[in-house]
Design an enzyme around this catalytic site. Structure first.
Site, PDB file in Angstrom:
ATOM      1  N   ASP A   1      25.987  44.883  35.100  1.00 21.77           N
ATOM      2  CA  ASP A   1      27.121  45.781  34.889  1.00 21.77           C
ATOM      3  C   ASP A   1      26.680  47.238  34.768  1.00 21.77           C
ATOM      4  OD1 ASP A   1      29.797  46.473  34.494  1.00 21.77           O
ATOM      5  OD2 ASP A   1      29.669  46.255  32.333  1.00 21.77           O
TER       6      ASP A   1
ATOM      7  N   CYS B   1      45.069  30.174  38.781  1.00 20.28           N
ATOM      8  CA  CYS B   1      46.024  30.779  37.853  1.00 20.28           C
ATOM      9  C   CYS B   1      47.431  30.193  38.012  1.00 20.28           C
ATOM     10  CB  CYS B   1      46.080  32.289  38.051  1.00 20.28           C
ATOM     11  SG  CYS B   1      44.647  33.174  37.394  1.00 20.28           S
TER      12      CYS B   1
ATOM     13  N   CYS C   1      48.360  36.417  30.569  1.00 17.15           N
ATOM     14  CA  CYS C   1      47.532  37.607  30.399  1.00 17.15           C
ATOM     15  C   CYS C   1      48.298  38.885  30.699  1.00 17.15           C
ATOM     16  CB  CYS C   1      46.278  37.517  31.269  1.00 17.15           C
ATOM     17  SG  CYS C   1      46.614  37.422  33.054  1.00 17.15           S
TER      18      CYS C   1
ATOM     19  N   CYS D   1      49.891  42.030  27.420  1.00 15.16           N
ATOM     20  CA  CYS D   1      49.286  43.372  27.401  1.00 15.16           C
ATOM     21  C   CYS D   1      50.174  44.355  26.636  1.00 15.16           C
ATOM     22  CB  CYS D   1      49.055  43.876  28.823  1.00 15.16           C
ATOM     23  SG  CYS D   1      48.316  45.525  28.865  1.00 15.16           S
TER      24      CYS D   1
ATOM     25  N   CYS E   1      44.467  33.658  27.905  1.00 15.71           N
ATOM     26  CA  CYS E   1      44.249  32.787  29.061  1.00 15.71           C
ATOM     27  C   CYS E   1      44.215  31.312  28.653  1.00 15.71           C
ATOM     28  CB  CYS E   1      42.933  33.156  29.749  1.00 15.71           C
ATOM     29  SG  CYS E   1      42.550  32.129  31.184  1.00 15.71           S
TER      30      CYS E   1
END
Length: 391
Positions: free
Chosen positions: A152, A206, A212, A216, A266
């Site tokens: 990353d 999914c 998800c 938010c 999730c």
């Protein structure tokens, strides 16, 4: 949303493969697990064209906010060969960091701080990179070749590559989802000049789920599989260097570093087991620290508390900005004393956040009694605007 710094290691050998590739792959997987990786998969460099196109669209629409490094040399991201032309195989690895308790429970403790699960322990960049380098050294010694390792920290699209290598799929929250580990995987990559057997890409599981997206707090997903980082609490509390925009302050609640809501929602997490070793686990003092204690940190105390932590990289001033937003959202008038004290802080970012916190906690007449004198003394225009916003 972690820091960007040089994350490449070159380990070179003569460049030939003496072992049977299938046997080498099996040995590589065994070595990876012995080093603490929970999953491994291999893909070829030219497998993420579609993801690359989505990335370019993300940049073109400005969804990356102030993260300018994402827009720099995009050709190096959309194809691994743009970063290293000699790469022949991409080895993707994952480490489960599933939490051992509900990461959303802290949101109800309004006088305590919520720190994202991944940041409650030592910086995963350092921890995972050590394992990657060890595995890369083993690979070079076993099958002489050239390799580069990434965690990353470079122009690598880890999540699409992980999906191509069968580690999981990019969910509607744009993070990787695994059938074994849910949304809790740290990812690392090894680029190699070896031609290794490939894994098949994972498919999307999914379905019609929107958990998800719906959870938010700031509506950061304009559509499934699309993120506007400028609305994301992780971006706002970590990458954003200025004041938190007014429209998002209430929604941030007591999240002072990152946000786990979309990950924790999730349903695939039910298959994930808490898999962190002690050195990857959360520090007790970072699980649910008191906002009052965090507000009293000077620079030295901040650095001491967050040594080896990814939190350290945002610095004390941005950290206190976040703490003060949480204090303003706490509903606890006793915390107003902490905000009052920080009205005299040397940094205008901190002073401005302190003004907002007081505006939330104090009665209007009490706040206005402070306002006129403060405006006369305050030299910074952004802080003056915070005082004036209450009028």
């Amino acid at each position: 949303m972690a820091g960007r710094r040089a994350g490449v290691a070159n380990l070179c050998g003569p460049g030939f493969l003496s072992l049977d590739p299938t046997e080498l792959k099996a040995q590589l997987a065994r070595e990876a697990r012995a080093l603490g990786f929970d999953c491994i998969g291999i893909t070829e460099p030219g497998t993420i064209e579609k993801a690359g196109a989505h990335f370019l669209e993300f940049i073109a629409t400005g969804g990356h906010g102030d993260m300018d490094w994402l827009a720099s040399q995009p050709e190096r991201r959309v194809d691994p060969r743009g970063l290293w032309s000699d790469v022949r195989s991409v080895i993707m690895l994952g480490v489960n960091y599933g939490p051992d308790q509900d990461p959303l429970a802290i949101l109800k403790q309004r006088t305590r701080a919520a720190i994202s699960v991944y940041a409650q322990g030592d910086d995963y960049h350092d921890l995972i990179k050590k394992r990657l380098k060890a595995l890369a050294r083993w690979l070079v010694a076993t099958a002489p070749s050239e390799v580069k390792v990434f965690v990353d920290t470079a122009a690598v699209m880890e999540k699409p590559l992980a999906q191509a290598a069968h580690l999981g799929w990019q969910g509607k929250h744009t993070n990787l989802v695994s059938r074994e580990f849910g949304s809790w995987l740290f990812l690392g990559a090894i680029y190699t000049t070896l031609e290794l057997p490939r894994d098949s890409a994972e498919i999307d599981h999914c379905g019609s789920c929107r958990a998800c997206l719906d959870i938010c707090p700031t509506a950061a997903f304009p559509a499934p599989y699309k993120l506007d980082a400028r609305r994301c609490i992780s971006y706002l509390t970590i990458e954003n260097k200025g004041p938190i925009p007014q429209e998002f302050r209430k929604a941030i609640g007591n999240r002072i570093y990152g946000c786990d809501d979309c990950l924790a929602a999730c349903p695939w997490n039910k298959f994930a087991q808490q898999g962190r070793e002690a050195k990857l686990g959360a520090r007790h003092e970072l699980r649910a620290p008191e906002l009052a204690e965090l507000a009293r940190l000077d620079d030295a105390a901040f650095r001491a508390l967050f040594t080896k932590s990814p939190v350290k990289r945002i610095g004390r001033d941005r950290f206190l900005r976040n703490v003060l937003i949480a204090i303003g959202n706490s509903g606890d008038v006793t915390l107003a004393d902490e905000a009052r004290r920080l009205l005299d802080d040397a940094n205008p970012l901190v002073r401005g956040a302190a003004v907002w916190a007081l505006r939330q906690l104090l009665e209007r007449d009490e706040f206005e009694a402070m306002q006129a004198d403060a405006l006369n003394k305050e030299p910074d225009q952004s802080v003056r605007e915070e005082w004036q916003a209450a009028s």
